[in-house]
Design a protein around this motif. Sequence first.
Motif, PDB file in Angstrom:
ATOM      1  N   LEU A 142       0.827  -1.203   0.000  1.00 25.70           N
ATOM      2  CA  LEU A 142       0.000   0.000   0.000  1.00 25.70           C
ATOM      3  C   LEU A 142       0.860   1.251   0.000  1.00 25.70           C
ATOM      4  O   LEU A 142       0.552   2.234  -0.680  1.00 25.70           O
ATOM      5  N   CYS A 143       1.933   1.219   0.763  1.00 19.54           N
ATOM      6  CA  CYS A 143       2.833   2.366   0.818  1.00 19.54           C
ATOM      7  C   CYS A 143       3.492   2.597  -0.539  1.00 19.54           C
ATOM      8  O   CYS A 143       3.667   3.731  -0.968  1.00 19.54           O
ATOM      9  N   LYS A 144       3.808   1.514  -1.233  1.00 19.35           N
ATOM     10  CA  LYS A 144       4.463   1.627  -2.537  1.00 19.35           C
ATOM     11  C   LYS A 144       3.514   2.193  -3.586  1.00 19.35           C
ATOM     12  O   LYS A 144       3.893   3.082  -4.355  1.00 19.35           O
ATOM     13  N   ILE A 145       2.260   1.727  -3.629  1.00 24.63           N
ATOM     14  CA  ILE A 145       1.353   2.191  -4.681  1.00 24.63           C
ATOM     15  C   ILE A 145       0.772   3.562  -4.375  1.00 24.63           C
ATOM     16  O   ILE A 145       0.342   4.261  -5.293  1.00 24.63           O
ATOM     17  N   ASN A 146       0.771   3.962  -3.097  1.00 26.49           N
ATOM     18  CA  ASN A 146       0.237   5.272  -2.732  1.00 26.49           C
ATOM     19  C   ASN A 146       1.318   6.324  -2.557  1.00 26.49           C
ATOM     20  O   ASN A 146       1.031   7.433  -2.133  1.00 26.49           O
ATOM     21  N   ASN A 147       2.560   5.992  -2.842  1.00 25.54           N
ATOM     22  CA  ASN A 147       3.698   6.896  -2.681  1.00 25.54           C
ATOM     23  C   ASN A 147       3.818   7.384  -1.239  1.00 25.54           C
ATOM     24  O   ASN A 147       4.045   8.552  -0.982  1.00 25.54           O
ATOM     25  N   GLY A 148       3.666   6.470  -0.317  1.00 25.74           N
ATOM     26  CA  GLY A 148       3.799   6.799   1.096  1.00 25.74           C
ATOM     27  C   GLY A 148       2.457   7.050   1.749  1.00 25.74           C
ATOM     28  O   GLY A 148       1.460   7.303   1.089  1.00 25.74           O
ATOM     29  N   PHE A 149       2.459   6.970   3.069  1.00 25.64           N
ATOM     30  CA  PHE A 149       1.214   7.204   3.792  1.00 25.64           C
ATOM     31  C   PHE A 149       0.864   8.679   3.856  1.00 25.64           C
ATOM     32  O   PHE A 149      -0.275   9.064   3.675  1.00 25.64           O
ATOM     33  N   PHE A 150       1.855   9.514   4.111  1.00 28.19           N
ATOM     34  CA  PHE A 150       1.620  10.947   4.194  1.00 28.19           C
ATOM     35  C   PHE A 150       2.006  11.581   2.869  1.00 28.19           C
ATOM     36  O   PHE A 150       3.149  11.912   2.615  1.00 28.19           O
ATOM     37  N   ARG A 151       1.027  11.745   2.016  1.00 27.13           N
ATOM     38  CA  ARG A 151       1.260  12.345   0.712  1.00 27.13           C
ATOM     39  C   ARG A 151       1.107  13.855   0.807  1.00 27.13           C
ATOM     40  O   ARG A 151       0.264  14.355   1.542  1.00 27.13           O
ATOM     41  N   LYS A 152       1.892  14.560   0.046  1.00 23.97           N
ATOM     42  CA  LYS A 152       1.814  16.021   0.047  1.00 23.97           C
ATOM     43  C   LYS A 152       0.740  16.474  -0.927  1.00 23.97           C
ATOM     44  O   LYS A 152       0.521  15.866  -1.967  1.00 23.97           O
ATOM     45  N   ASN A 153       0.088  17.556  -0.568  1.00 23.76           N
ATOM     46  CA  ASN A 153      -0.935  18.196  -1.404  1.00 23.76           C
ATOM     47  C   ASN A 153      -2.126  17.282  -1.691  1.00 23.76           C
ATOM     48  O   ASN A 153      -2.794  17.444  -2.692  1.00 23.76           O
ATOM     49  N   VAL A 154      -2.391  16.341  -0.829  1.00 23.44           N
ATOM     50  CA  VAL A 154      -3.551  15.472  -0.989  1.00 23.44           C
ATOM     51  C   VAL A 154      -4.236  15.381   0.363  1.00 23.44           C
ATOM     52  O   VAL A 154      -3.582  15.152   1.380  1.00 23.44           O
ATOM     53  N   ASP A 155      -5.541  15.573   0.365  1.00 20.61           N
ATOM     54  CA  ASP A 155      -6.297  15.436   1.603  1.00 20.61           C
ATOM     55  C   ASP A 155      -6.351  13.965   1.982  1.00 20.61           C
ATOM     56  O   ASP A 155      -6.727  13.116   1.178  1.00 20.61           O
ATOM     57  N   LEU A 156      -5.977  13.653   3.208  1.00 23.40           N
ATOM     58  CA  LEU A 156      -5.918  12.269   3.653  1.00 23.40           C
ATOM     59  C   LEU A 156      -7.288  11.620   3.665  1.00 23.40           C
ATOM     60  O   LEU A 156      -7.425  10.438   3.396  1.00 23.40           O
ATOM     61  N   PHE A 157      -8.334  12.393   3.939  1.00 23.90           N
ATOM     62  CA  PHE A 157      -9.672  11.832   4.042  1.00 23.90           C
ATOM     63  C   PHE A 157     -10.479  11.980   2.759  1.00 23.90           C
ATOM     64  O   PHE A 157     -11.672  11.715   2.740  1.00 23.90           O
ATOM     65  N   SER A 158      -9.843  12.382   1.676  1.00 22.42           N
ATOM     66  CA  SER A 158     -10.577  12.568   0.428  1.00 22.42           C
ATOM     67  C   SER A 158     -10.926  11.236  -0.225  1.00 22.42           C
ATOM     68  O   SER A 158     -11.916  11.137  -0.925  1.00 22.42           O
ATOM     69  N   ASN A 159     -10.124  10.241   0.000  1.00 22.49           N
ATOM     70  CA  ASN A 159     -10.379   8.944  -0.610  1.00 22.49           C
ATOM     71  C   ASN A 159     -10.477   7.902   0.501  1.00 22.49           C
ATOM     72  O   ASN A 159      -9.479   7.472   1.046  1.00 22.49           O
ATOM     73  N   SER A 160     -11.696   7.500   0.817  1.00 27.98           N
ATOM     74  CA  SER A 160     -11.884   6.561   1.924  1.00 27.98           C
ATOM     75  C   SER A 160     -11.408   5.163   1.555  1.00 27.98           C
ATOM     76  O   SER A 160     -11.180   4.343   2.427  1.00 27.98           O
ATOM     77  N   LYS A 161     -11.241   4.876   0.273  1.00 30.52           N
ATOM     78  CA  LYS A 161     -10.745   3.565  -0.142  1.00 30.52           C
ATOM     79  C   LYS A 161      -9.323   3.343   0.365  1.00 30.52           C
ATOM     80  O   LYS A 161      -8.975   2.242   0.782  1.00 30.52           O
ATOM     81  N   ASP A 162      -8.507   4.383   0.345  1.00 30.67           N
ATOM     82  CA  ASP A 162      -7.149   4.273   0.873  1.00 30.67           C
ATOM     83  C   ASP A 162      -7.175   3.966   2.363  1.00 30.67           C
ATOM     84  O   ASP A 162      -6.404   3.148   2.852  1.00 30.67           O
ATOM     85  N   LEU A 163      -8.068   4.638   3.085  1.00 29.68           N
ATOM     86  CA  LEU A 163      -8.150   4.417   4.524  1.00 29.68           C
ATOM     87  C   LEU A 163      -8.636   3.008   4.852  1.00 29.68           C
ATOM     88  O   LEU A 163      -8.190   2.413   5.829  1.00 29.68           O
ATOM     89  N   GLN A 164      -9.528   2.468   4.037  1.00 29.91           N
ATOM     90  CA  GLN A 164      -9.994   1.105   4.270  1.00 29.91           C
ATOM     91  C   GLN A 164      -8.855   0.115   4.087  1.00 29.91           C
ATOM     92  O   GLN A 164      -8.748  -0.856   4.832  1.00 29.91           O
ATOM     93  N   GLY A 165      -8.000   0.347   3.130  1.00 31.68           N
ATOM     94  CA  GLY A 165      -6.847  -0.517   2.918  1.00 31.68           C
ATOM     95  C   GLY A 165      -5.868  -0.453   4.072  1.00 31.68           C
ATOM     96  O   GLY A 165      -5.360  -1.475   4.533  1.00 31.68           O
ATOM     97  N   TRP A 166      -5.603   0.762   4.558  1.00 34.64           N
ATOM     98  CA  TRP A 166      -4.696   0.913   5.692  1.00 34.64           C
ATOM     99  C   TRP A 166      -5.294   0.300   6.946  1.00 34.64           C
ATOM    100  O   TRP A 166      -4.582  -0.293   7.759  1.00 34.64           O
ATOM    101  N   PHE A 167      -6.620   0.437   7.117  1.00 36.85           N
ATOM    102  CA  PHE A 167      -7.272  -0.154   8.280  1.00 36.85           C
ATOM    103  C   PHE A 167      -7.201  -1.680   8.218  1.00 36.85           C
ATOM    104  O   PHE A 167      -6.946  -2.335   9.229  1.00 36.85           O
ATOM    105  N   ALA A 168      -7.391  -2.244   7.027  1.00 38.23           N
ATOM    106  CA  ALA A 168      -7.290  -3.700   6.872  1.00 38.23           C
ATOM    107  C   ALA A 168      -5.878  -4.185   7.187  1.00 38.23           C
ATOM    108  O   ALA A 168      -5.699  -5.213   7.850  1.00 38.23           O
TER     109      ALA A 168
END
Length: 69
Positions: free
Chosen positions: A22-48
């Motif tokens: 997940l870190c590799k395909i998302n270019n890290g957990f803390f991405r710059k200039n992107v709202d962390l909560f804008s895409n809940s699909k990413d959060l579901q993957g991290w939660f899993a």
Amino acid sequence: MIENILLPLAVLIVGLIYSKWLCKINNGFFRKNVDLFSNSKDLQGWFAALVLIVTGFIFLLKGIFNYTS
């Protein structure tokens, strides 16, 4: 032994590999200039991945304590 130590260890390893992927395909957990909560699909993957790691660790400790006592 398989269900007490090896399966939780496998779940823990899968969780770590999944979080690394997940870190590799998302270019890290803390991405710059992107709202962390804008895409809940990413959060579901991290939660899993977090659930896999935590449950694997808990059941691994439980299995180890079964053999020590």
